[in-house]
Design a protein around this motif. Structure first.
Motif, PDB file in Angstrom:
ATOM      1  N   ALA A 112       0.829  -1.204   0.000  1.00 17.48           N
ATOM      2  CA  ALA A 112       0.000   0.000   0.000  1.00 17.48           C
ATOM      3  C   ALA A 112       0.862   1.253   0.000  1.00 17.48           C
ATOM      4  CB  ALA A 112      -0.929  -0.012   1.212  1.00 17.48           C
ATOM      5  N   ALA A 113       1.954   1.226   0.768  1.00 20.68           N
ATOM      6  CA  ALA A 113       2.867   2.367   0.793  1.00 20.68           C
ATOM      7  C   ALA A 113       3.532   2.547  -0.569  1.00 20.68           C
ATOM      8  CB  ALA A 113       3.922   2.163   1.871  1.00 20.68           C
ATOM      9  N   ARG A 114       3.909   1.449  -1.205  1.00 21.84           N
ATOM     10  CA  ARG A 114       4.542   1.524  -2.520  1.00 21.84           C
ATOM     11  C   ARG A 114       3.583   2.140  -3.550  1.00 21.84           C
ATOM     12  NH1 ARG A 114       8.813  -1.697  -3.805  1.00 21.84           N
ATOM     13  NH2 ARG A 114       8.134  -3.312  -2.344  1.00 21.84           N
ATOM     14  N   GLU A 115       2.316   1.740  -3.472  1.00 12.06           N
ATOM     15  CA  GLU A 115       1.317   2.286  -4.404  1.00 12.06           C
ATOM     16  C   GLU A 115       1.114   3.782  -4.168  1.00 12.06           C
ATOM     17  OE1 GLU A 115      -3.394   1.560  -5.627  1.00 12.06           O
ATOM     18  OE2 GLU A 115      -2.323   0.109  -4.355  1.00 12.06           O
ATOM     19  N   LEU A 116       1.071   4.167  -2.898  1.00 14.19           N
ATOM     20  CA  LEU A 116       0.919   5.579  -2.562  1.00 14.19           C
ATOM     21  C   LEU A 116       2.098   6.395  -3.076  1.00 14.19           C
ATOM     22  CD1 LEU A 116      -0.513   7.867  -0.916  1.00 14.19           C
ATOM     23  CD2 LEU A 116       0.821   7.086   1.066  1.00 14.19           C
ATOM     24  N   VAL A 117       3.301   5.907  -2.826  1.00 13.68           N
ATOM     25  CA  VAL A 117       4.519   6.621  -3.194  1.00 13.68           C
ATOM     26  C   VAL A 117       4.691   6.706  -4.707  1.00 13.68           C
ATOM     27  CG1 VAL A 117       7.039   6.426  -3.140  1.00 13.68           C
ATOM     28  CG2 VAL A 117       5.728   6.172  -1.031  1.00 13.68           C
ATOM     29  N   SER A 118       4.249   5.678  -5.417  1.00 15.82           N
ATOM     30  CA  SER A 118       4.435   5.669  -6.875  1.00 15.82           C
ATOM     31  C   SER A 118       3.741   6.845  -7.541  1.00 15.82           C
ATOM     32  CB  SER A 118       3.926   4.354  -7.461  1.00 15.82           C
ATOM     33  OG  SER A 118       2.514   4.250  -7.311  1.00 15.82           O
ATOM     34  N   GLY A 119       2.647   7.320  -6.948  1.00 15.15           N
ATOM     35  CA  GLY A 119       1.939   8.471  -7.501  1.00 15.15           C
ATOM     36  C   GLY A 119       2.672   9.777  -7.294  1.00 15.15           C
ATOM     37  N   TRP A 120       3.668   9.788  -6.417  1.00 15.76           N
ATOM     38  CA  TRP A 120       4.443  11.004  -6.142  1.00 15.76           C
ATOM     39  C   TRP A 120       5.651  11.142  -7.065  1.00 15.76           C
ATOM     40  CZ3 TRP A 120       4.754   9.847  -0.172  1.00 15.76           C
ATOM     41  CH2 TRP A 120       3.471  10.012   0.402  1.00 15.76           C
ATOM     42  N   GLY A 121       6.094  10.038  -7.623  1.00 14.18           N
ATOM     43  CA  GLY A 121       7.273  10.076  -8.488  1.00 14.18           C
ATOM     44  C   GLY A 121       8.534  10.510  -7.773  1.00 14.18           C
ATOM     45  N   PRO A 122       8.870   9.921  -6.610  1.00 14.84           N
ATOM     46  CA  PRO A 122      10.063  10.356  -5.860  1.00 14.84           C
ATOM     47  C   PRO A 122      11.346   9.929  -6.553  1.00 14.84           C
ATOM     48  CG  PRO A 122       9.188   8.377  -4.870  1.00 14.84           C
ATOM     49  CD  PRO A 122       8.220   8.759  -5.970  1.00 14.84           C
ATOM     50  N   THR A 123      12.408  10.660  -6.255  1.00 15.66           N
ATOM     51  CA  THR A 123      13.721  10.295  -6.797  1.00 15.66           C
ATOM     52  C   THR A 123      14.333   9.126  -6.039  1.00 15.66           C
ATOM     53  OG1 THR A 123      14.768  11.927  -5.345  1.00 15.66           O
ATOM     54  CG2 THR A 123      14.166  12.647  -7.571  1.00 15.66           C
ATOM     55  N   ARG A 124      13.901   8.938  -4.789  1.00 16.70           N
ATOM     56  CA  ARG A 124      14.405   7.852  -3.956  1.00 16.70           C
ATOM     57  C   ARG A 124      13.423   7.631  -2.805  1.00 16.70           C
ATOM     58  NH1 ARG A 124      18.794   5.314  -4.576  1.00 16.70           N
ATOM     59  NH2 ARG A 124      19.716   3.991  -2.985  1.00 16.70           N
ATOM     60  N   VAL A 125      13.434   6.427  -2.262  1.00 18.45           N
ATOM     61  CA  VAL A 125      12.576   6.113  -1.121  1.00 18.45           C
ATOM     62  C   VAL A 125      13.447   5.639   0.039  1.00 18.45           C
ATOM     63  CG1 VAL A 125      10.642   4.747  -0.260  1.00 18.45           C
ATOM     64  CG2 VAL A 125      10.694   5.427  -2.663  1.00 18.45           C
ATOM     65  N   TYR A 126      13.366   6.354   1.144  1.00 16.45           N
ATOM     66  CA  TYR A 126      14.103   5.984   2.353  1.00 16.45           C
ATOM     67  C   TYR A 126      13.176   5.203   3.289  1.00 16.45           C
ATOM     68  CZ  TYR A 126      17.556   9.466   0.885  1.00 16.45           C
ATOM     69  OH  TYR A 126      18.502  10.174   0.194  1.00 16.45           O
ATOM     70  N   ALA A 127      13.775   4.617   4.315  1.00 18.11           N
ATOM     71  CA  ALA A 127      12.978   3.895   5.309  1.00 18.11           C
ATOM     72  C   ALA A 127      13.577   4.079   6.691  1.00 18.11           C
ATOM     73  CB  ALA A 127      12.889   2.401   4.979  1.00 18.11           C
ATOM     74  N   CYS A 128      12.723   4.430   7.638  1.00 18.24           N
ATOM     75  CA  CYS A 128      13.030   4.409   9.077  1.00 18.24           C
ATOM     76  C   CYS A 128      14.121   5.380   9.502  1.00 18.24           C
ATOM     77  CB  CYS A 128      13.376   2.995   9.537  1.00 18.24           C
ATOM     78  SG  CYS A 128      12.045   1.817   9.255  1.00 18.24           S
ATOM     79  N   TRP A 296      18.596   3.033   5.560  1.00 19.72           N
ATOM     80  CA  TRP A 296      17.772   2.177   4.703  1.00 19.72           C
ATOM     81  C   TRP A 296      17.256   2.987   3.513  1.00 19.72           C
ATOM     82  CZ3 TRP A 296      16.863  -3.033   5.465  1.00 19.72           C
ATOM     83  CH2 TRP A 296      17.204  -3.564   6.717  1.00 19.72           C
ATOM     84  N   SER A 297      17.347   2.425   2.329  1.00 21.39           N
ATOM     85  CA  SER A 297      16.795   3.097   1.156  1.00 21.39           C
ATOM     86  C   SER A 297      16.598   2.101   0.027  1.00 21.39           C
ATOM     87  CB  SER A 297      17.702   4.239   0.687  1.00 21.39           C
ATOM     88  OG  SER A 297      18.925   3.736   0.183  1.00 21.39           O
ATOM     89  N   ALA A 298      15.808   2.532  -0.953  1.00 22.87           N
ATOM     90  CA  ALA A 298      15.569   1.747  -2.161  1.00 22.87           C
ATOM     91  C   ALA A 298      15.429   2.713  -3.312  1.00 22.87           C
ATOM     92  CB  ALA A 298      14.299   0.894  -2.016  1.00 22.87           C
ATOM     93  N   GLY A 299      15.646   2.236  -4.512  1.00 24.66           N
ATOM     94  CA  GLY A 299      15.464   3.088  -5.670  1.00 24.66           C
ATOM     95  C   GLY A 299      14.018   3.516  -5.793  1.00 24.66           C
ATOM     96  N   ALA A 300      13.774   4.564  -6.552  1.00 20.15           N
ATOM     97  CA  ALA A 300      12.411   5.076  -6.710  1.00 20.15           C
ATOM     98  C   ALA A 300      11.533   4.034  -7.385  1.00 20.15           C
ATOM     99  CB  ALA A 300      12.434   6.350  -7.535  1.00 20.15           C
TER     100      ALA A 300
END
Length: 300
Positions: A112-128, A296-300
């Motif tokens: 659900a978080a991935r689906e939400l974030v995908s609509g924002w088009g971020p350059t990167r996604v961090y965690a925690c 913690w991070s992952a590609g956009a």
């Protein structure tokens, strides 16, 4: 069947239990009141958790038959120039918590978080990185292996160089007042939000120490009353190895006692611990409490 829905006030009591059970695995006895948790989810300008860098925040709850199995807090950072370059235009899974046996809830929350974030088009996604609204704690503690495993399955990775360790214990005894170097004196300097003490020799500053003497944040975190953080301790290189650091800590103990401090926590990076800060803490009676994986991070 697990469903994911936006946080509602009716989830708050179960969310508090989830948060505090996890927090007990970081520093025993630490917990958050519902008012602080609720305020961190929807902070307003002027609140301690309000962040001008954040454009949006969403709290997702994984529920099954009215039982809260897990929750996640997701942030979108603005692209404005005032935002640090590393976070400009990014998103963050600020925290992810779920009961260890509820892996299905973790998968549903991350999806659900991935689906939400995908609509924002971020350059990167961090965690925690942001983590819970509690001082010192940032990252994923080693006592939450189910959380780190869920992040890895979702494609996140942490950098070993960002590992942090918390040391903690009681205030050390004051000890002898004689300085390790003749003529060495301590001078207090007001330094918001904590207190700075200088070690001076003939008017020359050769070291300093900074305390944050009230981790309860003025009483809003009553479980942290009596805790202080040793935020910084620096001794000029040519004066190291003479016991000045330990002496400076002990000389400031009376100040801490006057404001009700009985316990201390120190956050060290892995390289600081290995370079000698860990041995220094142990000499003062402070032991490792928990290790935390950060970065913690992952590609956009």
């Amino acid at each position: 069947m697990v469903s994911v829905e936006p946080h509602r006030d009716l989830h708050l009591e179960q969310l508090q239990q989830l948060v505090n059970c996890h927090l007990a695995g970081v520093v025993p006895g630490w917990q958050l009141p519902t008012s602080v948790i609720a305020g961190s989810l929807r902070p307003r300008p002027g609140d301690p958790d309000f962040d001008l860098w954040v454009a949006e925040r969403h709290t997702l709850c994984a529920v099954e038959e009215d039982r809260l199995l897990g929750a996640a807090h997701v942030l979108r950072y603005t692209s404005e120039a005032a935002v640090g370059a590393g976070y400009r235009g990014t998103a963050e899974l600020a925290w992810l918590l779920f009961w260890p046996e509820a892996e299905a809830a973790a998968r549903a929350l991350i999806e659900a978080a991935r689906e939400l974030v995908s609509g924002w088009g971020p350059t990167r996604v961090y965690a925690c990185d942001t983590s819970l609204p509690v001082p010192v704690v940032s990252g994923v503690p080693e006592s939450w292996p189910h959380v780190s495993a869920a992040l890895v399955r979702a494609g996140f990775a942490s950098l070993a160089i960002h590992e942090q360790v918390l040391y903690g214990g009681r205030l050390p005894e004051v000890g002898q007042h004689a300085p390790p170097v003749a003529g060495l004196e301590v001078r207090a300097v007001a330094d918001e939000p904590g207190q700075r003490f200088l070690a001076e020799l003939d008017g020359l500053e050769i070291g300093f120490l900074e305390w944050s003497p009230d981790l309860s944040c003025g009483g809003s975190l009553p479980a942290l009353a009596g805790w202080a953080e040793l935020c910084a301790l620096r001794i000029r290189e040519e004066w190291r190895g003479r016991g000045i650091g330990g002496w400076l800590v002990r000389r400031t103990v009376p100040f801490l006692r006057m404001v009700g401090v009985s316990r201390v926590v120190v956050a060290l990076t892995a390289w600081q611990e290995e370079a000698g800060a860990g041995r220094f803490c142990k000499r003062l009676g402070w032991e490792p409490v928990v290790r935390l994986e950060q970065g913690w991070s992952a590609g956009a």
